[in-house]
Design an enzyme around this catalytic site. Structure first.
Site, PDB file in Angstrom:
ATOM      1  N   GLU A 143       1.030  -1.309   0.013  1.00 56.82           N
ATOM      2  CA  GLU A 143      -0.021  -0.112   0.023  1.00 56.82           C
ATOM      3  C   GLU A 143       0.933   1.304   0.033  1.00 56.82           C
ATOM      4  OE1 GLU A 143      -2.671  -0.248   3.261  1.00 56.82           O
ATOM      5  OE2 GLU A 143      -3.480   1.583   2.800  1.00 56.82           O
ATOM      6  N   ARG A 154       5.013 -12.561   9.983  1.00 60.79           N
ATOM      7  CA  ARG A 154       5.625 -11.290   9.575  1.00 60.79           C
ATOM      8  C   ARG A 154       7.208 -11.508  10.119  1.00 60.79           C
ATOM      9  NH1 ARG A 154       2.209  -7.635   9.373  1.00 60.79           N
ATOM     10  NH2 ARG A 154       3.529  -5.550   9.625  1.00 60.79           N
ATOM     11  N   LYS A 198       4.345   1.079   9.610  1.00 58.11           N
ATOM     12  CA  LYS A 198       4.585   2.080   8.818  1.00 58.11           C
ATOM     13  C   LYS A 198       3.991   3.454   9.528  1.00 58.11           C
ATOM     14  CE  LYS A 198       3.056   0.406   4.836  1.00 58.11           C
ATOM     15  NZ  LYS A 198       2.708  -0.008   3.425  1.00 58.11           N
TER      16      LYS A 198
HETATM   17  P1  ATP Z   1       2.768  -2.198   8.162  1.00 56.28           P
HETATM   18  O1  ATP Z   1       2.179  -3.012   9.194  1.00 56.28           O
HETATM   19  O2  ATP Z   1       4.413  -2.219   8.466  1.00 56.28           O
HETATM   20  O3  ATP Z   1       2.256  -0.780   8.179  1.00 56.28           O
HETATM   21  P2  ATP Z   1       1.572  -3.113   5.933  1.00 56.28           P
HETATM   22  O4  ATP Z   1       1.250  -4.737   6.090  1.00 56.28           O
HETATM   23  O5  ATP Z   1       0.506  -2.268   6.128  1.00 56.28           O
HETATM   24  O6  ATP Z   1       2.865  -3.053   6.605  1.00 56.28           O
HETATM   25  P3  ATP Z   1       1.583  -3.235   3.064  1.00 56.28           P
HETATM   26  O7  ATP Z   1       2.249  -2.139   2.318  1.00 56.28           O
HETATM   27  O8  ATP Z   1       0.354  -3.584   3.223  1.00 56.28           O
HETATM   28  O9  ATP Z   1       2.160  -2.929   4.606  1.00 56.28           O
HETATM   29  O10 ATP Z   1       2.606  -4.496   2.714  1.00 56.28           O
HETATM   30  C1  ATP Z   1       2.955  -5.153   1.619  1.00 56.28           C
HETATM   31  C2  ATP Z   1       3.315  -6.617   1.901  1.00 56.28           C
HETATM   32  O11 ATP Z   1       4.441  -6.689   2.668  1.00 56.28           O
HETATM   33  C3  ATP Z   1       2.189  -7.459   2.248  1.00 56.28           C
HETATM   34  O12 ATP Z   1       1.979  -8.588   1.591  1.00 56.28           O
HETATM   35  C4  ATP Z   1       2.316  -7.696   3.872  1.00 56.28           C
HETATM   36  O13 ATP Z   1       1.931  -9.006   4.162  1.00 56.28           O
HETATM   37  C5  ATP Z   1       3.845  -7.648   3.648  1.00 56.28           C
HETATM   38  N1  ATP Z   1       4.711  -7.214   5.111  1.00 56.28           N
HETATM   39  C6  ATP Z   1       4.522  -6.048   5.625  1.00 56.28           C
HETATM   40  N2  ATP Z   1       5.396  -6.045   6.815  1.00 56.28           N
HETATM   41  C7  ATP Z   1       5.881  -7.306   6.796  1.00 56.28           C
HETATM   42  C8  ATP Z   1       6.700  -7.777   7.579  1.00 56.28           C
HETATM   43  N3  ATP Z   1       7.097  -7.293   8.725  1.00 56.28           N
HETATM   44  N4  ATP Z   1       7.268  -9.146   7.396  1.00 56.28           N
HETATM   45  C9  ATP Z   1       7.043  -9.670   6.344  1.00 56.28           C
HETATM   46  N5  ATP Z   1       6.080  -9.114   5.422  1.00 56.28           N
HETATM   47  C10 ATP Z   1       5.567  -8.041   5.643  1.00 56.28           C
HETATM   48 MG    MG Z   2      -1.057  -4.068   4.759  1.00 57.50          MG
END
Ligand code: ATP
Ligand code: MG
Length: 573
Positions: free
Chosen positions: A47, A273, A283
């Site tokens: 995102e 994760r 984020k």
């Molecule tokens: P955050 O929780 O850090 O804000 P998010 O999940 O909202 O991150 P996205 O942009 O939706 O961020 O993530 C893109 C991809 O990265 C998704 O498939 C998500 O599952 C993966 N992802 C995000 N954080 C992690 C992590 N800590 N470890 C592994 N994969 C991750």
């Molecule tokens: Mg997400």
């Protein structure tokens, strides 16, 4: 001494060889059975609401790595359904970071916003089937009526509108006839479901917000859960890999795909994760650190963002090796940050040239060396890698040594300088401390020493031994440099834990130490930021790509040496 090229090396390097994790096991089974048409199509779906962090790197290496190893493809898709928080700056930074990690989506760059029209039509199809309705309840009412884990939710009074009425209202929502937040479109599923995601989830909301890509074309936006699974299906993703928190969203994604009647059905697989000690990884929190100026920006070298890690000097090879080493599992865990540090040590150790830089200088006058005498010592860049070559280092009457390498009253086991003690100068001669000069406050400001001209190369013909070897630079030739030493961003292992009320209370006030008066050997004057070097005994460094100027480098410490003392002992006789 050329910068290492940024090419992904599939699996040939020890430590980067793919192990058969549970996801690979599923994929191999699917390939064997012919499910998914014998193909592997994955995607990385960020995102664009912030910069990528090391957790995302795990997901990128996994998704692009699977596509590479199974000769499939991996898409980069921006799940840009929430224009309030999304920006072009983030889209650009994400593309830069994925490329830097060494991966390429080729022509497969997509945006969920490209599918807005299709999603709208599919929503209409659900309405026609009586499976979606326009709800006039406020957001607060909807949330209050959702129920809890133990109590069912309450049905909306608008739930039984006719398909015709719903179609008309939905159309008018799109046309902008209703104010923001006054109506939503919801799926009509089951307000009593044990899975709260099934309790008539919201599919669309009205929100007059300019979108980074679609501008003002839309004033209704799909909710992530409505867009995500369909986007995967449109792209014919075979394996939708995501983190564990989406496990109980999977039945909803399946429900949407079945009820819309999309023939392609991706298989979702969840993994744990990455969490890392001494940092935060959401984020939202990272954005707050940037906005509150606790760090200097998204690319501050203390940040766990890929931009920060890159600026600090980590190589893409080291991040890929780290991702491979931590593996993939279903169990939540927190990885010790030393694993990341070891990955960069292992990468740089065999290839980084060794040079000398005195971080906290103490002046030494070598009294038996005549003023004006200069000897150029031929110093190898790497003891075990003669192919890295040598450089000339001037040796003169006045040199700098590390303040910490002198003790006025040293314990017996201190093998460095002290009154009357002898050490070896790296690549030079034996040096003996004869006298100490202090200022009026009693602080040591200079050492008066002698050197033994018979010990060139570091050995005494009379068989006399010294235990310590120290680094040094010629005072006349020394290049003053700024050195930035980084420490952990937080003082506690898990700053995001629920027990810590204010997660920022444990920020480490000493996470950045700036040394203005460091003295480097002259060969570093025009250090290339692409090059990583090891400063003998103090760690791996790179010239900061933004703040370094020709002739005036600023060095970031990437990582300290694993064990400085052990390294020193290696060089003892
Ligand atoms: P955050 O929780 O850090 O804000 P998010 O999940 O909202 O991150 P996205 O942009 O939706 O961020 O993530 C893109 C991809 O990265 C998704 O498939 C998500 O599952 C993966 N992802 C995000 N954080 C992690 C992590 N800590 N470890 C592994 N994969 C991750
Ligand atoms: Mg997400």
């Amino acid at each position: 001494m050329t910068p290492e090229p940024n090419v992904p090396k599939p699996a040939e390097k020890a430590g980067e060889a793919p192990s058969l994790n549970f996801i690979r096991a599923i994929i191999e089974e699917d390939l064997k059975s012919g499910k998914s048409g014998g193909q592997v199509v994955t995607r990385f779906p960020p995102e664009p609401n912030g910069y990528l962090h090391i957790g995302h790197a795990k997901s990128i290496c996994l998704n692009f790595g699977l596509a590479r190893d199974y000769k499939g493809r991996c898409h980069l898709r921006f799940d840009d359904t929430n224009p309030e928080k999304e920006e072009m700056e983030y889209i650009e930074s994400i593309m830069r970071d994925v490329r830097w990690l060494g991966f390429d989506w080729n022509e497969h760059l997509y945006y969920a916003s490209d599918y807005f029209e299709q999603l709208f039509e599919w929503a209409q199809a659900l309405i026609k089937k009586g499976l979606a309705y326009v709800d006039d309840q406020t957001a607060e009412q909807i949330s209050a009526n959702r129920g809890t884990l133990t109590e069912p939710g309450k049905e909306s009074p608008f739930r039984n509108r006719s398909a015709q009425e719903n179609l008309e209202l939905f159309e008018r929502m799109r046309k902008g006839e209703f104010p923001d937040g006054s109506k939503v479109l919801r799926a009509k599923i089951d307000m009593a479901s044990a899975n709260v995601n099934f309790r008539d989830p919201v599919m669309y909301r009205i929100r007059r917000e300019e979108h980074p890509r679609t501008g003002n074309k839309w004033c209704i936006y799909p909710i992530y859960d409505w867009a995500h699974g369909q986007s995967d299906a449109i792209e014919k993703i075979t394996h939708s890999i995501c983190t564990l928190e989406f496990e109980n969203h999977r039945p909803l994604y399946d429900w949407y795909i079945e009820n819309v009647g999309i023939p392609h059905h991706p298989q979702q697989i969840e993994f744990a994760r990455l969490n890392l000690t001494y940092t935060v990884m959401s984020k939202r929190k990272l954005l707050q650190l940037v906005q509150d100026k606790d760090v200097k920006g998204w690319d501050d070298p203390r940040m766990p963002t890929l931009a920060g890690i890159r600026r600090r000097g980590f190589t893409p090879e080291s991040i890929r090796a780290f991702a491979e080493r931590i593996g993939v599992s279903k169990r939540e865990s927190t990885v010790d940050v030393t694993l990341l540090e070891n990955a960069i040590r292992d990468d740089l150790n065999p290839k980084a040239p060794r040079v000398m830089c005195v971080l906290k200088p103490l002046k030494v006058v070598i009294e038996n060396l005549p003023e004006g005498q200069e000897e150029l010592l031929d110093c190898p860049y790497h003891q075990e890698k003669p192919e890295l070559g040598t450089r000339k280092v001037p040796f003169t009457r006045e040199i700098y040594v590390e303040r910490d390498d002198f003790m006025e009253d040293p314990p017996k086991k201190f093998f460095r300088l002290g009154p009357g003690r002898e050490v070896r100068l790296r690549w030079g001669y034996f040096l003996k401390c004869e006298r100490v000069i202090k200022d009026e406050k009693g602080e040591v400001v200079e050492l008066r020493c002698s050197y033994d001209p018979t010990t060139k190369g570091g050995n005494a013909p009379d068989g006399r031994k010294v235990k310590g070897t120290i680094h040094w630079v010629s005072a006349k030739h020394a290049l003053p440099v700024e050195v930035r030493l980084y420490d952990r961003l937080f003082n506690v292992e898990n700053p995001a834990s629920a027990k810590v009320r204010d997660w920022k209370a444990d920020l480490n006030p000493k996470s950045l130490e700036i040394l203005q008066g460091a003295m480097a050997e002259p060969s570093l004057a025009n250090a290339d930021p692409e090059m990583r070097v090891q400063f003998e005994r103090t760690g791996s460094f790179r010239a900061d790509p933004i703040d370094s100027k020709p002739g005036a480098p600023v060095f970031n410490r990437i990582v300290s040496l694993r064990d400085t003392w052990a390294k020193m002992k290696d060089r003892e006789d």
